[in-house]
Write an enzyme that holds these catalytic residues in place. Structure first.
Site, PDB file in Angstrom:
ATOM      1  N   GLU A   1       1.096  -1.036  -0.141  1.00  0.00           N
ATOM      2  CA  GLU A   1       0.217   0.017   0.070  1.00  0.00           C
ATOM      3  C   GLU A   1       0.813   1.162  -0.059  1.00  0.00           C
ATOM      4  O   GLU A   1       1.631   1.500   0.643  1.00  0.00           O
ATOM      5  CB  GLU A   1      -0.953  -0.003   1.219  1.00  0.00           C
ATOM      6  CG  GLU A   1      -1.591   1.392   1.157  1.00  0.00           C
ATOM      7  CD  GLU A   1      -2.568   1.464   2.327  1.00  0.00           C
ATOM      8  OE1 GLU A   1      -2.687   0.607   3.297  1.00  0.00           O
ATOM      9  OE2 GLU A   1      -3.200   2.684   2.741  1.00  0.00           O
TER      10      GLU A   1
ATOM     11  N   ASP B   1       9.793   5.320  15.073  1.00  0.00           N
ATOM     12  CA  ASP B   1       9.585   6.960  14.997  1.00  0.00           C
ATOM     13  C   ASP B   1       9.777   7.779  16.037  1.00  0.00           C
ATOM     14  O   ASP B   1       9.387   7.486  17.084  1.00  0.00           O
ATOM     15  CB  ASP B   1       7.924   7.132  14.703  1.00  0.00           C
ATOM     16  CG  ASP B   1       7.514   8.692  14.470  1.00  0.00           C
ATOM     17  OD1 ASP B   1       8.569   9.441  14.425  1.00  0.00           O
ATOM     18  OD2 ASP B   1       6.492   8.875  14.170  1.00  0.00           O
TER      19      ASP B   1
ATOM     20  N   ASP C   1      10.282  11.599  17.638  1.00  0.00           N
ATOM     21  CA  ASP C   1      10.038  12.974  17.034  1.00  0.00           C
ATOM     22  C   ASP C   1      10.591  13.688  18.311  1.00  0.00           C
ATOM     23  O   ASP C   1      10.197  13.575  19.586  1.00  0.00           O
ATOM     24  CB  ASP C   1       8.549  12.953  17.079  1.00  0.00           C
ATOM     25  CG  ASP C   1       8.240  14.143  16.272  1.00  0.00           C
ATOM     26  OD1 ASP C   1       7.710  14.127  15.168  1.00  0.00           O
ATOM     27  OD2 ASP C   1       8.420  15.333  17.079  1.00  0.00           O
TER      28      ASP C   1
END
Ligand code: SF4
Ligand SMILES: [Zn+2]
Lengths: 499, 399
Positions: free
Chosen positions: B44, B105, B107
């Site tokens: 996807e 991830d 951040d």
């Protein structure tokens, strides 16, 4: 799986062959029983095993004992004895390879009963989860009480062959093994044999950093094989429950069995707090309701939302589902969140980024599941990160902060101390129940196991539902405790391996 | 500088960027390897278009189709999802996720409670050091502990970094496995209402934590100086809350308040205090055995967004896509070079496409380096995939 049910039991197996079939107290239940048993025995075996599994759940949730701790095991064993389940008590106390008739009888019952409950518990995902969690606890507990020679023969019987790493390799790694392996101070790691398995075979050890990892392999000592085994056992159970579910049709040809198996878990299902028939709660009353009828975990989220006009993802989920559970409609919910969030952001951003999640909670988006509000167990065990304020305040607040909060809500000094004390000891739900009594001015001493239960009990009190039937009320709560755990016990969750 | 550019020119620049600079070939090869044994088309992709129109379940069969799709839609944001058992499409709710890179991830917004130089969307070279520490620690754990090889590190485009692991074992790891890896790497826990968020107990320190502390120590003094954790009375207050023992806390408070505000001196004074206190209180130190380490970790250890790692089909921004707000390219970097990254040397779409920009030459060079880094990883991943398939074929022949 075949069960041939006869009106009268016919013993076809002799002691001699029982020794062959059941050489060890601890079983992996790989092969289904083929005995003929009477319907009566079928029923009593089922109920006895159910009692056993419930007893494990009680020890953890109602008694608040740390799972697999000494007190926990003691409670389970003495409770089994009290309930007249001596044979289970014995199987749990010290598994071994005895060959006496009562030993063999006990193993046979254990074997058959396990398979009966598979039939009763394979029907829905929730039931499966609950069953797997309990059976795993049972398995681990029994493994832990085993002596070394019993463990050795268990490995032999089950064809579990692993070769330990060489002395050279061990000596080279000994520094790291000592740092990273979990063992008791009184044990000497030099005497341990170490085995190399892939890290994903022992996820519970990896997760809690209790094993040395190198290049994708976990180095585990003998005693930690329980992690490998329970991972395998979990897989096996998961698959066989799926298979059992497939074959339910055949078994249910027998009317007598159908009613029995269905009845078994029906006696067991309780409120999951999905509200649809209940009264609706207008959002205008939330401030008022939060004073007395919200448990602290929700009150805290409510207040944070009101003051900061924002909640992070974990908080939105926990609070959003709770609101749904107490009877706030989707429309009201959207309005409620929108009003707060748009104080700090554009309407457009809210609609794009947040409205979806709210509709999702109500089963209007995504997989369209009707999500159930979280129970205490789930909330207590959730991870709360920096900047987040969901979770259970009794667990996720420093005691100083908790104390100030409670004082701020006007609890008297005695009550504040009681609550904080319980929280410090790790009895979060008991702390919650003390808080309930303090704000609602009663001394019910409820077993709180769901924030929505807290709400409903408090509302009942305020509306005067509870008269003198306090005792009965408590009883029905016990049933609730267990049933609610079913739906939130995460199938994929690894129960932490505490010692 | 980014500020002087206008977001409105993006629609004109993006097609040029995608054609001339985006490494399409490597990108498709990287994804193909990550899909195998499923075909490329089962992956996807998702695009966010100019007016925030969000397209999910896109897929491509080959590089040519990818090129056409980029030209046609000109996405402002390009995200990568999971590999399904079939070609993903909007209508198919029965599609099953089969694989997905293991992703991390990190951040800087999650560092807001410790960083003092910037907050929220802002970032500067001072707080970038947190990312350097995070990258070194996580990379070492992934390689040494979990044995992963194909680890891709990417600048997220604004204030963080992403990590993609394409090893077969990582791609096919189930969700309990992902959760366990995430938890293994997660040391900071606790919400708004907990001041002390790291608890190392009093047993031996796990080897992975020791290794992390060695990395932290390399940067710790620097970071303390940059961030001035202890210089104002507010900061000092939150620091003191991390000391569980009242007697020690009082002592430290008195000593530090009397000192000049330099954080590094204050920190040293605290360490001396603590050591002295340990000597005098041989008993009762159990719960503070690793206090220094715990505080260092709370200040500097990576703060992962664990939900991204645990989730199987979280969409994550693609390498070399453009951050729509900053215009920066999500460049691929080597973990060893993380410390040399200067934020304003990260190429932006504006400078890359503007010959007259003063940064143009340097940004071009950095872009080429980033593509080279990507290429190296893709080559070694392809090799590893070939080996894996060969052994797989051999073992299946044997049985
Ligand atoms: S015990 Fe349960 S209801 Fe009470 S505060 Fe904690 S999570 Fe909420
Ligand atoms: Zn900064």
């Amino acid at each position: 799986m075949e069960f041939k049910i006869k009106r009268k039991s016919v013993k076809t197996v002799t002691t001699g062959s029982l020794v062959d079939v059941y050489p060890h107290d601890l079983q992996m239940y790989k092969i289904p029983p083929t005995d003929n048993i009477s319907l009566q025995e079928f029923e009593s075996l089922a109920l006895e095993r159910l009692t056993l599994l419930r007893c494990l759940a009680t020890a953890t949730t109602l008694k608040g004992l740390r799972i697999f701790s000494e007190e926990w095991t003691d409670f389970v064993i003495s409770d089994l004895k009290n309930q007249g389940l001596k044979y289970y008590a014995k199987l749990c106390e010290k598994s071994g390879c005895g060959t006496l008739q009562p030993d063999l009888e006990a193993r046979r019952k254990d074997h058959i009963a396990h398979f009966i409950l598979r039939l009763a518990y394979c029907r829905t995902e929730e039931l499966r989860r609950w069953f797997i969690s309990r059976e795993l606890e049972l398995f681990k507990m029994r493994f832990m009480t085993m002596k070394t020679d019993a463990i050795d023969s268990f490995f032999k019987i089950n064809n579990l062959c692993y070769t330990n790493i060489s002395d050279d390799e061990k000596n080279e790694l000994i520094k790291y093994l000592r740092e990273s392996t979990f063992y008791h101070n009184n044990q000497n790691i030099e005497n341990f044999k170490f085995y190399k398995v892939k890290f994903y075979e022992v996820l519970d050890l990896v997760k809690s950093r209790k094993v040395y990892l190198r290049g994708g392999y976990a180095y585990i000592p003998h005693k930690d094989f329980i992690s490998v085994l329970s991972a395998q056992f979990r897989m096996l159970l998961r698959q066989s429950l799926a298979v059992a579910c497939h074959h339910l049709g055949e078994i249910e040809q027998d009317e007598r069995l159908v009613s029995l198996l269905k009845g078994l878990h029906q006696s067991y299902s309780g409120n999951d707090f999905i509200s649809d028939t209940k009264v609706t709660v207008p959002i205008e009353s939330l401030d008022f309701l939060s004073a007395k009828s919200f448990p602290l975990c929700m009150k805290q989220l409510h207040e944070h939302l009101r003051s900061a006009h924002h909640l992070k993802h974990g908080g939105r989920l926990q609070y959003g589902l709770y609101l749904k559970g107490i009877g706030v409609t989707l429309e009201d919910s959207l309005r409620f969140w929108r009003e707060e969030f748009t104080k700090i952001m554009e309407l457009d951003k809210f609609e794009k980024q947040y409205a979806y999640n709210i509709r999702y909670n109500y089963g209007k988006e995504g997989s369209k599941k009707n999500y159930t509000p979280f129970n205490c167990l789930k909330i207590i065990n959730t991870n709360v990160g920096p900047g987040e304020c969901h979770g259970c305040p009794y667990r996720h607040c420093d005691s100083g902060i908790l104390k100030n909060k409670l004082k701020g809500y006007g609890l008297d000094a005695q009550a504040v101390n009681d609550v904080v004390d319980m929280a410090k000891k790790g009895h979060y739900q008991i702390a919650c129940s003390k808080y309930f009594d303090a704000v609602n001015k009663t001394d019910l001493g409820l077993g709180i196991n769901h924030p929505n239960q807290f709400f409903e009990e408090s509302q009942k009190l305020l509306k005067g539902d509870i008269k003198i039937e306090v005792k009965k009320e408590e009883k029905s709560n016990i049933v609730k405790t267990e049933s609610n755990n079913i739906e939130d016990m995460d199938f994929d969750e690894i129960t932490e391996w505490k010692e | 500088m980014v500020g002087q550019y206008d977001e409105n020119v993006l629609p004109d620049m993006l097609p040029v960027y995608y054609t001339r600079l985006f490494p399409q070939n490597l990108f498709c090869r990287w994804l193909s390897c990550g899909n195998s044994p499923q075909p490329l088309s089962n992956r996807e992709l998702s695009f966010t278009l100019a007016d925030d129109v969000y397209l999910r379940y896109l897929s491509i069969n080959n590089q040519k189709e990818f090129f056409t799709l980029l030209q046609k839609k000109c996405p402002h944001k390009l995200d990568i999802g999971a590999v399904y058992n079939t070609k993903p499409s909007v209508g198919r709710h029965d599609a099953v996720v089969l694989a997905r890179e293991l992703v991390f991830d990190i951040d800087l917004t999650d560092y807001d409670e410790v960083r003092t130089c910037c907050q929220e969307a802002k970032v500067c070279d001072k707080c970038w050091k947190f990312m350097v520490v995070a990258c070194e620690i996580i990379n070492a754990a992934l390689k040494d502990d979990f044995g992963f090889q194909s680890i891709l590190w990417v600048f997220s485009g604004r204030r963080g970094i992403h990590c993609w692991i394409s090893d077969y074992e990582a791609r096919t790891l189930d969700s309990p496995g992902r959760a366990a890896v995430a938890d293994y790497l997660c040391l900071i826990m606790g919400g708004e209402n907990q001041s002390k968020k790291v608890h190392l107990g009093s047993d031996n320190l796990h080897s992975s934590i020791r290794r992390a502390l060695i990395v932290i120590d390399k940067y710790f003094d620097d970071i303390v100086q940059d961030q001035e954790f202890l210089s104002t009375s507010d900061r000092l207050k939150s620091f003191l809350k991390m000391i569980p023992d009242e007697a020690l806390r009082k002592q430290v408070q008195e000593n530090l308040e009397r000192m000049p505000t330099s954080s590094i001196d204050r920190w040293k004074c605290f360490v001396n205090n603590y050591n002295q206190f340990c000597k005098e209180n041989l008993h009762g130190m159990r719960k503070m055995k690793y206090l220094i380490e715990e505080i260092k970790i709370q200040y500097c250890y990576p703060r992962l967004d664990v939900n991204v790692t645990k989730g199987f089909n979280h969409l994550l921004k693609s390498p070399f896509s453009i951050h729509p707000k900053t215009g920066k390219v999500s460049v691929v970097f080597k973990p060893d070079n993380a410390k040399d990254i200067k934020l304003d040397e990260i190429p932006t779409i504006y400078t890359l496409l503007d010959d007259s920009s003063s940064d143009n030459v340097q940004h071009q060079t950095n872009m080429r380096t980033a593509v080279k880094n990507f290429q190296e990883l893709v080559f070694s991943l392809e090799k590893a995939e070939a080996v894996r398939r060969k052994t797989e074929a051999n073992t299946s022949l044997e049985f």
